[in-house]
Enzyme design. Structure first.
Site, PDB file in Angstrom:
ATOM      1  N   HIS A 114       0.852  -1.195   0.000  1.00 60.10           N
ATOM      2  CA  HIS A 114       0.000   0.000   0.000  1.00 60.10           C
ATOM      3  C   HIS A 114       0.883   1.238   0.000  1.00 60.10           C
ATOM      4  O   HIS A 114       1.839   1.326   0.771  1.00 60.10           O
ATOM      5  CB  HIS A 114      -0.907   0.010   1.226  1.00 60.10           C
ATOM      6  CG  HIS A 114      -1.702   1.267   1.368  1.00 60.10           C
ATOM      7  ND1 HIS A 114      -2.377   1.831   0.311  1.00 60.10           N
ATOM      8  CD2 HIS A 114      -1.911   2.088   2.430  1.00 60.10           C
ATOM      9  CE1 HIS A 114      -2.990   2.928   0.724  1.00 60.10           C
ATOM     10  NE2 HIS A 114      -2.710   3.115   2.001  1.00 60.10           N
TER      11      HIS A 114
ATOM     12  N   HIS B  71       0.759   5.802  -0.910  1.00 60.16           N
ATOM     13  CA  HIS B  71       0.044   7.015  -1.318  1.00 60.16           C
ATOM     14  C   HIS B  71       0.912   7.759  -2.334  1.00 60.16           C
ATOM     15  O   HIS B  71       1.032   8.981  -2.284  1.00 60.16           O
ATOM     16  CB  HIS B  71      -0.226   7.922  -0.117  1.00 60.16           C
ATOM     17  CG  HIS B  71      -1.024   7.280   0.963  1.00 60.16           C
ATOM     18  ND1 HIS B  71      -0.924   7.655   2.282  1.00 60.16           N
ATOM     19  CD2 HIS B  71      -1.946   6.284   0.937  1.00 60.16           C
ATOM     20  CE1 HIS B  71      -1.744   6.919   3.025  1.00 60.16           C
ATOM     21  NE2 HIS B  71      -2.368   6.075   2.225  1.00 60.16           N
TER      22      HIS B  71
ATOM     23  N   ASP C  83       2.105  -4.490 -20.741  1.00 56.63           N
ATOM     24  CA  ASP C  83       3.022  -5.530 -20.266  1.00 56.63           C
ATOM     25  C   ASP C  83       2.718  -5.936 -18.826  1.00 56.63           C
ATOM     26  O   ASP C  83       2.524  -7.118 -18.521  1.00 56.63           O
ATOM     27  CB  ASP C  83       4.468  -5.018 -20.314  1.00 56.63           C
ATOM     28  CG  ASP C  83       5.031  -4.876 -21.713  1.00 56.63           C
ATOM     29  OD1 ASP C  83       4.443  -5.435 -22.647  1.00 56.63           O
ATOM     30  OD2 ASP C  83       6.060  -4.196 -21.853  1.00 56.63           O
TER      31      ASP C  83
ATOM     32  N   HIS D 217      -7.919   7.612  -1.783  1.00 60.35           N
ATOM     33  CA  HIS D 217      -7.044   6.995  -0.788  1.00 60.35           C
ATOM     34  C   HIS D 217      -5.634   6.775  -1.332  1.00 60.35           C
ATOM     35  O   HIS D 217      -4.692   7.457  -0.922  1.00 60.35           O
ATOM     36  CB  HIS D 217      -7.662   5.677  -0.307  1.00 60.35           C
ATOM     37  CG  HIS D 217      -6.929   5.038   0.819  1.00 60.35           C
ATOM     38  ND1 HIS D 217      -7.410   3.919   1.494  1.00 60.35           N
ATOM     39  CD2 HIS D 217      -5.732   5.312   1.385  1.00 60.35           C
ATOM     40  CE1 HIS D 217      -6.538   3.575   2.441  1.00 60.35           C
ATOM     41  NE2 HIS D 217      -5.511   4.388   2.386  1.00 60.35           N
TER      42      HIS D 217
ATOM     43  N   TYR E   4       9.251 -12.688 -21.965  1.00 61.69           N
ATOM     44  CA  TYR E   4      10.248 -11.696 -21.530  1.00 61.69           C
ATOM     45  C   TYR E   4      11.071 -12.208 -20.345  1.00 61.69           C
ATOM     46  O   TYR E   4      10.559 -12.877 -19.455  1.00 61.69           O
ATOM     47  CB  TYR E   4       9.529 -10.397 -21.139  1.00 61.69           C
ATOM     48  CG  TYR E   4      10.440  -9.338 -20.555  1.00 61.69           C
ATOM     49  CD1 TYR E   4      11.183  -8.506 -21.386  1.00 61.69           C
ATOM     50  CD2 TYR E   4      10.550  -9.177 -19.185  1.00 61.69           C
ATOM     51  CE1 TYR E   4      12.020  -7.535 -20.869  1.00 61.69           C
ATOM     52  CE2 TYR E   4      11.378  -8.194 -18.660  1.00 61.69           C
ATOM     53  CZ  TYR E   4      12.105  -7.381 -19.503  1.00 61.69           C
ATOM     54  OH  TYR E   4      12.927  -6.423 -18.962  1.00 61.69           O
TER      55      TYR E   4
END
Length: 237
Positions: free
Chosen positions: A112, A114, A137, A177, A231
């Protein structure tokens, strides 16, 4: 019996302890990547990782400075988000991480942030359109928008799962958020968070110059398949 359950039954206690220690050290170290790529400010943001063979995950402690993070102060929680190991309170996002692990068994890492540009898109309530080959991709299409949800229970986790289940993207913009990203392990989840911010910034800049050009869906599908299956270096069979 599930394969995961069989592993839990047959793994020796010493093996489980070693695996837990490795996961704790990995998750602790990966927090430095959030700082390195300017994805976090102060004590915000977190990385978590599922402990292989156990219904547990490692997560950052709440409110601890990134400079002070180490394997010694990581915390271990069960899949209900309850503290199992550690002397600190878990991250305030623990319930969201726990909900993802309970409901997406293939996910081994959650991040997580910001981060500035991606969170700006979240504040606008807008998904990031797939107008870059790098997006095709890594994310297989747009980076979707999830619902608004308050911290405190598993509402954020429900929004993450509802948005990403059946979606190729490994990142979601939770409205007003920030970013949550997932991966097969914690490092993959961190990579998705880094790439999410990178493409969010580039698409934002492109919009200052005019309307970005979309990539046809067939080309998105081909790019995604190549990146996921061709790849990079492959182990010999």
């Amino acid at each position: 019996m599930s394969r995961e359950g069989a592993r839990r039954e047959t793994a020796a206690p010493g093996d489980r302890a070693a695996e837990r220690s490795r996961t704790i050290a990995t998750v602790a170290g990966l927090h430095a990547e959030l700082v390195r790529y300017n994805l976090v400010a102060w004590t915000a943001g977190n990385v978590s990782g599922r402990i292989p063979g156990e219904d547990l995950f490692v997560i950052k402690p709440s409110g601890v400075s990134y400079d002070e993070l180490s394997a010694a102060n990581m915390v271990v929680c069960d899949l209900d988000g309850d503290l199992v190991q550690g002397a600190h309170a878990p991250s305030s996002d623990t319930a969201a991480h726990a909900y993802v692990y309970r409901n997406m068994p293939d996910v081994g890492g959650v991040v997580h942030t910001h981060s500035t540009y991606a969170t700006a898109w979240a504040a606008r309530g807008e998904a990031i359109p797939c107008v870059l080959t790098a997006m095709a991709d890594e994310f297989g299409g747009e980076i979707p928008l999830g619902p608004f949800a308050l911290i405190g229970d598993d509402s954020i986790g429900r929004g993450i799962v509802e948005t990403l289940k059946g979606h190729r993207s490994k990142a979601v913009l939770m409205r007003n958020h920030g970013v949550f990203s997932i991966g097969k392990d914690p490092r993959a989840a961190v990579k998705a968070a880094v790439m999410c911010e990178d493409v969010a910034r580039t698409v934002h800049v492109a919009r200052q110059l005019g309307e970005p050009l979309p990539i046809p869906q067939d080309d998105i599908d081909r790019l995604y398949d190549r990146y996921q299956n061709v790849y990079g270096q492959r182990s010999p069979r």
